[in-house]
Write an enzyme that holds these catalytic residues in place. Structure first.
Site, short mmCIF file in Angstrom:
data_model
loop_
_atom_site.label_atom_id
_atom_site.label_comp_id
_atom_site.label_asym_id
_atom_site.label_seq_id
_atom_site.Cartn_x
_atom_site.Cartn_y
_atom_site.Cartn_z
CG ASN A 174 -1.85 -9.71 11.80
OD1 ASN A 174 -3.01 -10.13 11.89
ND2 ASN A 174 -0.91 -10.08 12.65
CG ASP B 231 0.24 -5.57 11.97
OD1 ASP B 231 -0.34 -6.17 12.90
OD2 ASP B 231 1.18 -6.07 11.30
CG HIS C 26 -6.63 -10.66 5.24
ND1 HIS C 26 -6.96 -11.07 6.52
CD2 HIS C 26 -7.12 -11.62 4.42
CE1 HIS C 26 -7.61 -12.22 6.46
NE2 HIS C 26 -7.73 -12.58 5.21
CB CYS D 38 -1.65 -3.93 -13.73
SG CYS D 38 -1.07 -2.56 -12.72
CB CYS E 246 -2.41 -0.50 -16.34
SG CYS E 246 -3.46 -0.66 -14.88
N GLY F 8 -1.91 -16.62 17.05
CA GLY F 8 -2.69 -15.41 17.21
C GLY F 8 -3.86 -15.24 16.25
CG ASN G 4 -5.23 -18.31 20.69
OD1 ASN G 4 -5.45 -17.59 21.65
ND2 ASN G 4 -5.89 -18.23 19.56
N PRO G 5 -3.33 -17.83 23.69
CG PRO G 5 -3.58 -15.61 24.36
CD PRO G 5 -3.21 -16.46 23.20
N1 APR Z 1 -0.79 -13.85 21.55
C1 APR Z 1 -1.34 -14.80 20.73
N2 APR Z 1 -2.68 -14.86 20.44
C2 APR Z 1 -3.47 -13.93 21.03
C3 APR Z 1 -2.96 -12.93 21.89
C4 APR Z 1 -1.56 -12.92 22.15
N3 APR Z 1 -0.99 -12.01 22.95
N4 APR Z 1 -4.01 -12.15 22.30
C5 APR Z 1 -5.14 -12.67 21.71
N5 APR Z 1 -4.81 -13.73 20.95
C6 APR Z 1 -5.69 -14.59 20.14
C7 APR Z 1 -7.15 -14.60 20.55
O1 APR Z 1 -7.39 -15.58 21.54
C8 APR Z 1 -7.87 -14.93 19.23
O2 APR Z 1 -8.00 -16.34 19.08
O3 APR Z 1 -5.68 -14.06 18.83
C9 APR Z 1 -6.91 -14.40 18.17
C10 APR Z 1 -7.38 -13.15 17.43
O4 APR Z 1 -8.49 -13.51 16.66
P1 APR Z 1 -9.23 -12.42 15.73
O5 APR Z 1 -9.41 -11.18 16.48
O6 APR Z 1 -10.44 -13.10 15.17
O7 APR Z 1 -8.15 -12.11 14.60
P2 APR Z 1 -7.84 -12.93 13.26
O8 APR Z 1 -7.98 -14.37 13.46
O9 APR Z 1 -6.54 -12.44 12.77
O10 APR Z 1 -9.00 -12.40 12.28
C11 APR Z 1 -8.97 -12.85 10.94
O11 APR Z 1 -10.74 -11.33 10.36
O12 APR Z 1 -11.74 -9.34 10.65
C12 APR Z 1 -10.97 -10.06 9.79
O13 APR Z 1 -9.47 -9.26 8.16
C13 APR Z 1 -9.60 -9.42 9.55
O14 APR Z 1 -7.47 -10.52 9.28
C14 APR Z 1 -8.63 -10.46 10.07
C15 APR Z 1 -9.43 -11.74 10.01
#
Ligand code: APR
Length: 276
Positions: free
Chosen positions: A124, A126, A141, A152, A175, A212, A238-239
């Site tokens: 993330n 964020d 990321h 640098c 730099c 997540g 993960n839900p």
């Molecule tokens: N708590 C936990 N997990 C959750 C929740 C929650 N409240 N809500 C959704 N999820 C899960 C979803 O089921 C999914 O498996 O979080 C996951 C989000 O997956 P992505 O949207 O693919 O995000 P991420 O895995 O972080 O993406 C990786 O892709 O686009 C690029 O650079 C971007 O860092 C990002 C990378």
């Protein structure tokens, strides 16, 4: 609560599995957390994929974002300084600016502060792990609040580099190198310093909490696999099922905020009860 996710209930079975995870966490020599966009959903930031995902809604951005930046950094900076031209980008910026850490971020920061978690690797951008108090943090990321010199690799907070719209792109005060947002764009190599840090953490990790993430974007998606290859334990939070669910040692099916704060509760409780 996010209506795109299945109803969550802390059943006795799930609570038992979380308590068992707490016991494993306390026994771990070097526990690491790997997080993704799902952990910030409860802070109001949409994920990228799946239900309500940014890419699901707007389509994935071009895979050569970084090459486009290098081809015309001035135009890229003009777009960055005028996000209103890209409504979804403006929307994301507003959401990021308003977002606050949730129970999931706070639980990981507390597990670190209490000595159970060695490091948090996040995909993330964020800034919420930092705001929640995580110090041993690798933002693989990047961080949307930072700028980075491509030469640098120095990182700057807004205001530490003069960004003059009449003379773009801005240059590194150290730099003279080209400066861009710290967020790693598609097509951009992960900065060597943070990648090295991640590899070092993963190499000595015997328990990884993966919360997540859809575990689809590399190199981060390979980190839990490396822990498994080294004989370690991978706990998924993960839900919804993900690419990792088939191979994870355990999947705690629920939202990050509720599951991780329950994990913190059990970790503290077994500490108070003086369990090994
Ligand atoms: N708590 C936990 N997990 C959750 C929740 C929650 N409240 N809500 C959704 N999820 C899960 C979803 O089921 C999914 O498996 O979080 C996951 C989000 O997956 P992505 O949207 O693919 O995000 P991420 O895995 O972080 O993406 C990786 O892709 O686009 C690029 O650079 C971007 O860092 C990002 C990378």
């Amino acid at each position: 609560m996010d209506e795109t996710l299945p109803h969550f209930e802390l059943t006795p079975e799930l609570d038992g599995a979380i308590a068992e995870t707490a016991r494993q966490l306390r026994e771990a020599a070097h526990a690491v957390a790997l997080t993704g966009a799902g952990l910030s959903v409860e802070s109001g930031i949409p994920p990228f994929r799946g239900p309500g995902g940014l890419w699901t809604k707007y389509g994935e951005p071009p895979m050569d974002g970084y090459q486009r930046f290098l081809r015309d950094p001035k135009a890229a900076w003009q777009a960055r300084l005028n996000p209103e031209k890209e409504p979804w980008l403006q929307g994301l910026h507003d959401t990021l600016g308003k977002a606050k850490p949730n129970d999931g971020h706070r639980a990981l920061a507390a597990l670190e502060a209490e000595g159970w978690l060695a490091c948090t690797i996040t995909q993330n951008v964020d800034d919420l792990h930092g705001q929640a108090g995580s110090h041993h943090l690798a933002e693989i990321h990047g961080n949307y609040k930072l700028l980075r010199c491509l030469q640098c690799v120095a990182r700057f907070r807004e205001g530490e580099v003069s960004v003059d719209p009449a003379s773009l792109p801005p240059r590194c005060p150290g730099c003279g190198g080209l400066v861009k947002g710290d967020t790693v764009q598609f097509g951009e190599p992960i900065p060597q310093d943070v990648l090295r840090r991640c590899f070092d953490e993963v190499a000595c990790c015997d328990l990884m909490i993966v919360a997540g993430t859809s575990a689809t974007v590399f190199p981060a998606a390979d980190f839990p696999m490396e822990v498994l290859r080294n004989g370690g334990t991978v706990i998924e939070v993960n839900p919804l099922p993900s690419d990792l669910s088939r191979v994870a040692s355990v999947t705690l099916q629920g939202p990050g905020g509720a599951v991780l704060s329950r994990l913190l509760h059990h970790t503290r409780r077994s500490a108070d009860l003086g369990h090994a």
